[in-house]
Design an enzyme around this catalytic site. Sequence first.
Site, PDB file in Angstrom:
ATOM      1  N   ALA A  16      24.459  20.938  -0.638  1.00 22.09           N
ATOM      2  CA  ALA A  16      24.115  19.160  -0.587  1.00 22.09           C
ATOM      3  C   ALA A  16      24.932  18.533  -1.355  1.00 22.09           C
ATOM      4  O   ALA A  16      24.787  17.217  -2.369  1.00 22.09           O
ATOM      5  CB  ALA A  16      22.774  19.143  -0.729  1.00 22.09           C
ATOM      6  N   ARG A  22      29.309   8.125   4.720  1.00 20.48           N
ATOM      7  CA  ARG A  22      29.089   7.430   5.962  1.00 20.48           C
ATOM      8  C   ARG A  22      27.963   6.886   6.070  1.00 20.48           C
ATOM      9  O   ARG A  22      27.270   6.064   7.079  1.00 20.48           O
ATOM     10  CB  ARG A  22      29.836   8.250   7.013  1.00 20.48           C
ATOM     11  CG  ARG A  22      31.342   8.846   7.248  1.00 20.48           C
ATOM     12  CD  ARG A  22      31.323   9.882   8.252  1.00 20.48           C
ATOM     13  NE  ARG A  22      31.132  10.980   7.907  1.00 20.48           N
ATOM     14  CZ  ARG A  22      31.320  12.287   8.195  1.00 20.48           C
ATOM     15  NH1 ARG A  22      31.466  12.513   9.534  1.00 20.48           N
ATOM     16  NH2 ARG A  22      31.236  13.914   7.658  1.00 20.48           N
ATOM     17  N   LYS A  29      22.602  11.559   0.454  1.00 22.47           N
ATOM     18  CA  LYS A  29      22.483  11.513   1.802  1.00 22.47           C
ATOM     19  C   LYS A  29      21.483  12.677   1.907  1.00 22.47           C
ATOM     20  O   LYS A  29      20.112  11.940   3.094  1.00 22.47           O
ATOM     21  CB  LYS A  29      23.084  12.176   2.891  1.00 22.47           C
ATOM     22  CG  LYS A  29      23.509  12.539   3.553  1.00 22.47           C
ATOM     23  CD  LYS A  29      24.254  12.408   4.643  1.00 22.47           C
ATOM     24  CE  LYS A  29      24.743  13.795   4.615  1.00 22.47           C
ATOM     25  NZ  LYS A  29      26.184  14.296   5.905  1.00 22.47           N
ATOM     26  N   TYR A 374     -12.983 -12.481   1.194  1.00 17.96           N
ATOM     27  CA  TYR A 374     -12.237 -11.590   0.078  1.00 17.96           C
ATOM     28  C   TYR A 374     -13.849 -10.983  -0.452  1.00 17.96           C
ATOM     29  O   TYR A 374     -13.720 -11.536  -1.512  1.00 17.96           O
ATOM     30  CB  TYR A 374     -11.302 -12.877  -0.387  1.00 17.96           C
ATOM     31  CG  TYR A 374     -10.837 -11.906  -1.490  1.00 17.96           C
ATOM     32  CD1 TYR A 374     -10.070 -10.761  -1.347  1.00 17.96           C
ATOM     33  CD2 TYR A 374     -10.706 -12.204  -2.932  1.00 17.96           C
ATOM     34  CE1 TYR A 374      -9.282  -9.730  -2.169  1.00 17.96           C
ATOM     35  CE2 TYR A 374     -10.864 -10.902  -3.798  1.00 17.96           C
ATOM     36  CZ  TYR A 374      -9.779 -10.500  -4.008  1.00 17.96           C
ATOM     37  OH  TYR A 374      -9.273  -9.445  -4.789  1.00 17.96           O
ATOM     38  N   ASN A 385     -25.783  -7.307   3.715  1.00 18.15           N
ATOM     39  CA  ASN A 385     -25.281  -8.238   4.851  1.00 18.15           C
ATOM     40  C   ASN A 385     -24.737  -9.855   4.486  1.00 18.15           C
ATOM     41  O   ASN A 385     -24.966 -10.124   3.495  1.00 18.15           O
ATOM     42  CB  ASN A 385     -25.885  -8.532   5.806  1.00 18.15           C
ATOM     43  CG  ASN A 385     -25.590  -9.665   7.208  1.00 18.15           C
ATOM     44  OD1 ASN A 385     -24.347 -10.256   6.992  1.00 18.15           O
ATOM     45  ND2 ASN A 385     -26.157  -9.129   8.703  1.00 18.15           N
ATOM     46  N   ASN A 394     -12.580 -13.004  -8.001  1.00 17.59           N
ATOM     47  CA  ASN A 394     -12.599 -12.570  -8.795  1.00 17.59           C
ATOM     48  C   ASN A 394     -11.328 -12.455 -10.614  1.00 17.59           C
ATOM     49  O   ASN A 394     -11.432 -12.281 -11.356  1.00 17.59           O
ATOM     50  CB  ASN A 394     -12.264 -10.911  -8.229  1.00 17.59           C
ATOM     51  CG  ASN A 394     -11.326 -11.148  -7.943  1.00 17.59           C
ATOM     52  OD1 ASN A 394      -9.829 -12.587  -6.976  1.00 17.59           O
ATOM     53  ND2 ASN A 394     -10.289  -9.856  -7.505  1.00 17.59           N
TER      54      ASN A 394
END
Length: 465
Positions: A16, A22, A29, A374, A385, A394
Site C-alpha cells: 500500500a 490517478r 489511495k 423546534y 402534547n 434556547n
Amino acid sequence: MTQLMHYPDLQVCVLAAGQGKRMRSSRPKVLHPVLGRAMIDYLLHTVEMLRPKGIALVTGHASEMVQEHVGQPQNLEWVIQDRQLGTGHAVNQCENVIRDVRDVLIVCGDTPLLRTETLAKLIDEHRDRNAVVTVLTAEPKNSYGYGRIIRDGDGRVSAIVEEKDADESQRNLREVSSGIYCVRYEALFDLLHKIGNNNAQNEYYLPDIVPLALKDGKTVETVVMEDASEMFGVNNRVQLAEVESLMQQRIIHDWQMNGVTIEKPESVRIEAGVSIGIDTVIQAGCYLIGSTRIGDECRIGPNAVLVDAMLDDRVNVFAFSHIHGANVGSEAKVGPFARLRPGAELDEEVHIGNFVEIKNSIINRGSKINHLSYIGDTEMGSGCNIGAGTITCNYDGANKHKTIIGDDVFIGSDTKLIAPVEVGSDATIGAGSIITKKVKEGGLTLSARPEQRHVTDWQRPKKKI
Ligand code: UD1
Ligand code: MG
C-alpha cells in the site's frame, strides 16, 4: 458471514505504498472510503480472518496518514518503502520482518472486494500442489491495465507481462494476474534479489518472480478466481464508484438474506458499518450511513437519511426525515420531514411529526410533537402534547439554556418557551403564550394576549383597473 480460519504458518504482506496518482487526491489511495469504510480496512479485515502469524503493511506515500488511521493492531508490522520502485521492491522491504513461516501471501491494499475464502483457496491449492509460487488469476470482461498471464505450449504459466510491456497479441489474452501471490518463504527473497528493472516503467516488478522461479526449476502454479470482480483494483475515481456499486450489491444481498426487505435496492445506500434487524422494511431512496443501527420490524422511508442513528424495534420513520446521531425508542413515529439532530433521545412511543426539529433533548415515553416545532436542550416528561409551532428559545446569542418540562403537559400552539425555564407536570399553556418564568404544576398558564378588536366600517381594498 466469513468464517474465521487459522493459518499460523503464514505471513501476509500488504502492498500500500503507492501514491495512487490517478486518484488525483491529497490523501493516500487506500484511505479513500468505499461505503463509509477505508479501502485498507476491508483488506486488513479480510486477511485478519485468515488468522495468520503476522501482517506486514508496506506504506510509503503519506505513510503517517495511513498509520494514524490504522492504529497499531497487535500482529501488524509497519514497513516503510521510502521510494516506490515497484511491487517487487515493496515486498523486498519486508525481508526483516518476515521469518519462520511456510508461506508468504502477497496482496494489494486497493482491492476491497477480495474475500477471505478466495485467499484460503489460493493457499490450500498452493500447498496441495506443493508449489513454490502460486499466482491468483482471473478472467475479467476487460483485461485492460492488468498483467497478462502468458502460458507455454503445455498450458503452463511461463510469465506475466504488464500492460505497458505487452505486445498486441499479449494484450488480447483474457487471463490476467490479480496481483495476489502465495510464495514459499524460503524461496521468496532469493527470487526478489534477482529481479531487475529493465522494463517500460523501470520498476522492480513482483511478477518477474514467475520466470525466475521457473528458471530455477521450481513449481509455479495458478489458481483462477471464480468471481473476477473480487480482484478489481481501484486506480481512479471511476473505478472507485464501480467498486462501491459492487460492494453495495453485496451488502444489500447479505441484508436481504438476513430477513430485511429492501424496496428498489438500486436506489438505496447502506454503508458497511450499518446493521438492520429482521422484518424491517427499507423503502426506496433511503441513505443509511455510518454506524446506524436499526432494530426489528421497523419501516424506514422513502428517502429518509439516517446517519449514526440508533433505532429500537418497530420504529416508523416516514418519508424525507433526517436522523443524525439520535436514539429512537421502540414504536416511535418520526416524520414525514422531521429532523433529529445529535443528542436527541426519544423514548418509546414518542411521535415527532412534520417539520419538527429536535436537538440535544430527552423526550420521554409517549410525548407528541407533531407539527412545526423546534425543541432544543430540553428535558421533556412523558405523555406531553406539544402544539404546532412551539419553540424552545434556547439561545441568547451567546449561551444555550435548558428547558425542563414535566409529565402530561399540554402546550398550546405557537408558544415560545424562553430558556432557562421550567414547566411543571400537568400544566396547560394557552396558545400563543410567551413563557419567561416557571410554570406551576396543573392549572392553565397563559401570557397576556393583545385585545381583539372588530372594525365594522372597514372596506377591503379593491384592485385598480
Ligand atoms: C499490479 C500488477 C499487475 C496486476 C495488477 C492487479 C505489478 C508490476 N503489476 O499492477 O500484474 O495485474 O496489480 O491489480 O506488480 N505498490 C507499492 N510500492 C510500489 C509500487 C506499488 O506498495 O513501489 C503497491 C500499490 O500501493 C498498490 C499495489 O502495490 O496497492 C499495486 O500497485 P499498482 O500501481 O496499483 O499496480 P498495477 O498497475 O495495478
Ligand atoms: Mg492497481
